[in-house]
Design a protein around this motif. Structure first.
Motif, mmCIF file in Angstrom:
data_model
loop_
_atom_site.group_PDB
_atom_site.id
_atom_site.type_symbol
_atom_site.label_atom_id
_atom_site.label_comp_id
_atom_site.label_asym_id
_atom_site.label_seq_id
_atom_site.Cartn_x
_atom_site.Cartn_y
_atom_site.Cartn_z
ATOM 1 N N HIS A 72 5.401 -6.396 2.919
ATOM 2 C CA HIS A 72 4.352 -7.424 3.000
ATOM 3 C C HIS A 72 3.761 -7.688 1.611
ATOM 4 N N ALA A 73 3.465 -6.623 0.880
ATOM 5 C CA ALA A 73 2.916 -6.783 -0.469
ATOM 6 C C ALA A 73 3.894 -7.553 -1.356
ATOM 7 N N ALA A 74 5.179 -7.236 -1.248
ATOM 8 C CA ALA A 74 6.186 -7.950 -2.038
ATOM 9 C C ALA A 74 6.190 -9.432 -1.694
ATOM 10 N N ALA A 75 6.132 -9.755 -0.420
ATOM 11 C CA ALA A 75 6.134 -11.161 -0.001
ATOM 12 C C ALA A 75 4.891 -11.891 -0.491
ATOM 13 N N VAL A 76 3.746 -11.227 -0.462
ATOM 14 C CA VAL A 76 2.490 -11.855 -0.889
ATOM 15 C C VAL A 76 2.549 -12.252 -2.358
ATOM 16 N N VAL A 77 3.168 -11.421 -3.181
ATOM 17 C CA VAL A 77 3.219 -11.728 -4.615
ATOM 18 C C VAL A 77 4.497 -12.463 -5.018
ATOM 19 N N GLY A 78 5.323 -12.820 -4.023
ATOM 20 C CA GLY A 78 6.490 -13.639 -4.304
ATOM 21 C C GLY A 78 7.744 -12.895 -4.667
ATOM 22 N N CYS A 79 7.826 -11.622 -4.367
ATOM 23 C CA CYS A 79 9.042 -10.843 -4.628
ATOM 24 C C CYS A 79 9.962 -10.928 -3.416
ATOM 25 N N ALA A 80 11.262 -10.808 -3.681
ATOM 26 C CA ALA A 80 12.252 -10.925 -2.611
ATOM 27 C C ALA A 80 12.279 -9.706 -1.696
ATOM 28 N N GLY A 81 11.851 -8.557 -2.184
ATOM 29 C CA GLY A 81 11.904 -7.351 -1.359
ATOM 30 C C GLY A 81 11.489 -6.138 -2.157
ATOM 31 N N VAL A 82 11.815 -4.979 -1.626
ATOM 32 C CA VAL A 82 11.487 -3.702 -2.249
ATOM 33 C C VAL A 82 12.791 -2.983 -2.530
ATOM 34 N N GLU A 83 13.014 -2.641 -3.777
ATOM 35 C CA GLU A 83 14.258 -1.978 -4.146
ATOM 36 C C GLU A 83 14.230 -0.492 -3.835
ATOM 37 N N GLU A 84 13.085 0.147 -4.048
ATOM 38 C CA GLU A 84 12.982 1.586 -3.822
ATOM 39 C C GLU A 84 11.553 1.944 -3.440
ATOM 40 N N LEU A 85 11.408 2.889 -2.527
ATOM 41 C CA LEU A 85 10.091 3.354 -2.105
ATOM 42 C C LEU A 85 10.178 4.859 -1.883
ATOM 43 N N SER A 86 9.364 5.607 -2.606
ATOM 44 C CA SER A 86 9.317 7.063 -2.451
ATOM 45 C C SER A 86 7.969 7.460 -1.868
ATOM 46 N N ILE A 87 8.012 8.289 -0.844
ATOM 47 C CA ILE A 87 6.799 8.821 -0.245
ATOM 48 C C ILE A 87 6.771 10.305 -0.562
ATOM 49 N N GLU A 88 5.814 10.722 -1.371
ATOM 50 C CA GLU A 88 5.777 12.101 -1.856
ATOM 51 C C GLU A 88 5.140 13.066 -0.877
ATOM 52 N N ALA A 89 4.269 12.565 -0.016
ATOM 53 C CA ALA A 89 3.584 13.452 0.932
ATOM 54 C C ALA A 89 3.193 12.637 2.154
ATOM 55 N N PRO A 90 3.119 13.288 3.317
ATOM 56 C CA PRO A 90 2.673 12.560 4.507
ATOM 57 C C PRO A 90 1.214 12.147 4.373
ATOM 58 N N LEU A 91 0.853 11.069 5.066
ATOM 59 C CA LEU A 91 -0.531 10.594 5.044
ATOM 60 C C LEU A 91 -1.176 10.878 6.394
ATOM 61 N N PRO A 92 -2.024 11.924 6.454
ATOM 62 C CA PRO A 92 -2.708 12.219 7.711
ATOM 63 C C PRO A 92 -3.753 11.149 8.023
ATOM 64 N N VAL A 93 -3.851 10.796 9.290
ATOM 65 C CA VAL A 93 -4.820 9.791 9.721
ATOM 66 C C VAL A 93 -5.879 10.514 10.557
ATOM 67 N N HIS A 94 -6.929 10.956 9.898
ATOM 68 C CA HIS A 94 -8.040 11.636 10.570
ATOM 69 C C HIS A 94 -9.144 10.617 10.814
ATOM 70 N N GLY A 95 -9.481 10.375 12.038
ATOM 71 C CA GLY A 95 -10.587 9.470 12.331
ATOM 72 C C GLY A 95 -10.332 8.050 11.869
ATOM 73 N N GLY A 96 -10.133 7.843 10.617
ATOM 74 C CA GLY A 96 -9.846 6.536 10.049
ATOM 75 C C GLY A 96 -9.681 6.642 8.543
ATOM 76 N N ILE A 97 -8.832 5.821 7.996
ATOM 77 C CA ILE A 97 -8.631 5.806 6.542
ATOM 78 C C ILE A 97 -8.660 4.366 6.047
ATOM 79 N N ARG A 98 -9.125 4.214 4.831
ATOM 80 C CA ARG A 98 -9.092 2.905 4.174
ATOM 81 C C ARG A 98 -7.809 2.845 3.362
ATOM 82 N N LEU A 99 -7.104 1.734 3.486
ATOM 83 C CA LEU A 99 -5.868 1.539 2.754
ATOM 84 C C LEU A 99 -6.124 0.645 1.554
ATOM 85 N N ARG A 100 -5.596 1.038 0.422
ATOM 86 C CA ARG A 100 -5.617 0.203 -0.796
ATOM 87 C C ARG A 100 -4.211 0.231 -1.344
ATOM 88 N N TRP A 101 -3.592 -0.900 -1.358
ATOM 89 C CA TRP A 101 -2.167 -0.966 -1.706
ATOM 90 C C TRP A 101 -1.970 -1.790 -2.933
#
Length: 86
Positions: A57-86
């Motif tokens: 979605h972020a790629a599309a918003v800024v006009g990129c064709a897609g995502v070439e690589e995405l690394s997730i280094e650690a799981p993201l626990p969802v306790h109660g609620g979290i604010r996302l900043r991408w």
């Protein structure tokens, strides 16, 4: 830049100094009941597909064709609620 609805990202803010775009949202088990389906050892985790969806979605918003690589280094626990900043 165009903005389309996304289930996790609710808005975009241009940063004044750099011109970069900050995508924001909020996720919680109360507003996103499917999070409870992604529980490990009693802790709800944001699934990897959610990260991919936000990246695409972020790629599309800024006009990129897609995502070439995405690394997730650690799981993201969802306790109660979290604010996302991408």
């Amino acid at each position: 830049m165009t903005w389309e609805e996304h289930p996790l990202l609710s808005g975009a803010l241009p940063l004044a100094e750099s011109g970069e775009l900050l995508l924001v949202g909020r996720i919680s088990p109360a507003s996103h009941s499917w999070i409870a389906d992604h529980t490990v050892a009693g802790t709800a985790l944001l699934p990897g597909t959610a990260f991919v969806g936000m990246a695409l979605h972020a790629a599309a918003v800024v006009g990129c064709a897609g995502v070439e690589e995405l690394s997730i280094e650690a799981p993201l626990p969802v306790h109660g609620g979290i604010r996302l900043r991408w």
